[in-house]
Design an enzyme around this catalytic site. Structure first.
Site, mmCIF file in Angstrom:
data_model
loop_
_atom_site.group_PDB
_atom_site.id
_atom_site.type_symbol
_atom_site.label_atom_id
_atom_site.label_comp_id
_atom_site.label_asym_id
_atom_site.label_seq_id
_atom_site.Cartn_x
_atom_site.Cartn_y
_atom_site.Cartn_z
ATOM 1 N NE ARG A 87 -12.183 -0.497 -0.215
ATOM 2 C CZ ARG A 87 -11.041 -1.142 -0.446
ATOM 3 N NH1 ARG A 87 -11.069 -2.381 -0.871
ATOM 4 N NH2 ARG A 87 -9.891 -0.546 -0.249
ATOM 5 N N PRO A 88 -16.889 4.029 -1.478
ATOM 6 C CG PRO A 88 -18.126 5.638 -0.334
ATOM 7 C CD PRO A 88 -17.627 4.226 -0.231
ATOM 8 C CG ASP A 111 -17.850 10.260 -0.707
ATOM 9 O OD1 ASP A 111 -17.392 9.104 -0.596
ATOM 10 O OD2 ASP A 111 -18.163 10.962 0.271
ATOM 11 C CD GLN A 112 -15.248 12.612 2.080
ATOM 12 O OE1 GLN A 112 -14.725 13.654 2.472
ATOM 13 N NE2 GLN A 112 -16.557 12.471 1.958
ATOM 14 C CB ILE A 124 -12.366 0.525 8.548
ATOM 15 C CG1 ILE A 124 -11.518 0.905 9.773
ATOM 16 C CG2 ILE A 124 -11.890 1.265 7.293
ATOM 17 C CD1 ILE A 124 -11.478 2.364 10.117
ATOM 18 C CG ASN A 157 -2.082 -1.073 0.936
ATOM 19 O OD1 ASN A 157 -2.223 -1.586 -0.176
ATOM 20 N ND2 ASN A 157 -2.818 -1.405 1.978
ATOM 21 C CG ASP A 187 -5.597 -3.577 5.682
ATOM 22 O OD1 ASP A 187 -6.794 -3.733 5.366
ATOM 23 O OD2 ASP A 187 -4.852 -2.760 5.113
#
Ligand code: EPU
Length: 419
Positions: free
Chosen positions: A121-122, A124-125, A326, A24, A304
């Site tokens: 999991r959009p 939009d931010q 989350i 990541n 995770d």
């Protein structure tokens, strides 16, 4: 398709294991190469399917990508400003190309990622932040189309801390005109690693790793060389493996300060975890205390690592509580663990894990990356004489580099087989 088989009754894992570069962190760094017009060199890159997918996303745009552990990403001939659906649907992190493309080339067309196994999991931010920097954004035929001749700095208050959202906005703001402030930013170590790379490129990013990141935009960025930080989630997974098998394992290359919440829970359960020269040493225990875990954005307990710690809770002396805050659907491993004789009930966002269970090997199905890792851990502590067969290993190959080889080196009886 491959499967992984694990013999139960694993002896205490012993020895040392080299932790790979962080998936990541690698994915945003590769995307950040789009901000420069030359050849970037990333070292300590993990050899993973997700990294190969990100390379393909950039190649489809005209970049030249070569190498494996040392990955060279040349972006002087970018001519297609699009991340197509077929690549984005296989890896949501492809959306990390949106910020860099619109910042450097003035436009971008990136497929909307849609939901995945663990939640809606959009993004939009990400879009709210780009709009605050002056981008015009339209959603058309499943694609985000963003345009802006030159982004300008702005004040962005994120409604929730989002990891890839913060990264996308930091990259975009690096080439914007003026100062951008991101409030309620994600504080993950991977965000900090990206800021280090951007600053090496000539950006002026301040405060990464805190909840407020400030970026003074610059006119251009130059290519860099950078070695990626170690994968804290891979390290955490091996920590649990060492603990539940009663082992003694040195995790090489990872930093205790990236794993404070995980280490604290392992110690609370009874494992011995200490900083050692070059890494972290974990020693297991015969018995574990039950835990109460709530997943939170960093520096809280990472989502995770939720599935992996759940396996330890199955072995604990009593009832543990796990609350996932989350993602709304990150308990897909529970029915599979219950098929292995675990006793876990899910009630909304909370899982009640009854301990003192002797797990038993069987055929199980992986549903996502971290769930796959949890099923492997469960296979290690399953009853001696039973075998666990984890199917749909492609999830695992997205984010763990040769986990079976690394566990075998520590003494586990684990194999990859063709089905
Ligand atoms: N969210 C929104 N709107 C947005 C962005 C996020 O509502 O615009 C919500 C998400 O739906 C979620 C929460 O905010 O409920 C946090 O999501 P975040 O954006 O932080 O997640 P992400 O950036 O998509 C990264 C990791 C995930 C990891 C999460 C949380 C990468 C490539 N992925 O995802 O990693 O679980 O942060 O730490 O960095 C994994 O490696 O297995 C994995 C899933």
């Amino acid at each position: 398709m491959d499967a992984i088989t694990i013999a139960g009754g694993c002896p205490p894992l012993q020895g040392s294991v080299a932790i790979s570069g962080a998936k990541n962190a690698a994915l945003p760094l590769i995307a950040s190469a789009l901000l420069t017009g030359g050849r970037n060199t990333f070292k300590n890159v993990p050899d993973l399917n997700d990294v190969r997918t990100m390379a393909k996303v950039l190649e489809a745009m005209g970049a030249e990508v070569s190498g494996k552990r040392t990955l060279r990403v040349a972006t002087s001939s970018i001519d297609k400003l699009e991340a197509p659906y077929d690549l984005v649907r296989t890896m949501r992190a492809s959306v990390l190309t949106l910020g860099p493309l619109v910042a450097r080339y003035g436009r971008a067309r990136v497929s909307l990622p849609g939901g995945c196994a663990i939640g809606a999991r959009p993004i939009d931010q990400h879009l709210k932040g780009l709009r605050a920097m002056g981008a015009q954004i339209e959603i058309s035929e499943g694609y985000v189309e963003a345009r802006c001749k030159r982004l300008r700095g702005g004040l962005i208050n994120c409604d929730i801390p989002t990891v890839t959202g913060t990264m996308n906005l930091m990259m975009a703001a690096s080439l914007a005109k003026g100062r951008t402030t991101i409030e309620n930013a994600a504080r993950e170590p991977e965000v900090e690693d990206l800021a280090r790379v951007l600053n090496k490129m000539g950006a002026r990013v301040y405060g990464a790793g805190t909840a407020e990141v400030n970026i003074e935009g610059v006119d251009e960025l130059h290519p860099v060389e950078h070695a990626i930080i170690a994968d804290r989630i891979e390290a955490g997974t091996f920590m649990v493996a060492a603990a539940i098998t009663g082992g003694d394992v040195l995790l090489e290359g990872c930093l205790p300060e990236h794993l404070v919440a995980v280490i604290s829970k392992l110690r609370q359960a009874g494992a011995r975890v200490e900083a050692a020269p070059g890494g972290i040493r974990v020693r297991g225990a015969k018995r574990f205390a039950p835990l109460d875990i709530t997943t939170q954005p960093h520096p809280g307990f990472p989502t995770d690592m939720q599935a992996q710690l759940m396996v330890l809770c199955c072995c604990a002396d009593g009832q543990s509580l796990i609350t996932e805050t989350i993602f709304e659907n990150r308990y897909m491993h529970v029915p599979e663990l219950n098929r292995m004789n675990a006793d876990i009930q899910v009630n909304g966002r909370t899982a009640i894990v009854h301990g003192r269970r002797q797990l038993s090997g069987t055929v199980v199905m992986a549903s996502d990356l971290r769930a796959s890792a949890a099923l492997i851990l469960a296979g290690l502590v399953a009853r001696e004489g039973t075998t666990t067969r984890v199917r749909r290993v492609y999830h695992l190959d997205r984010g763990y580099e040769r986990i079976e080889r690394k566990l075998r080196k520590l003494g586990a009886k684990i194999r990859r087989v063709k089905e």
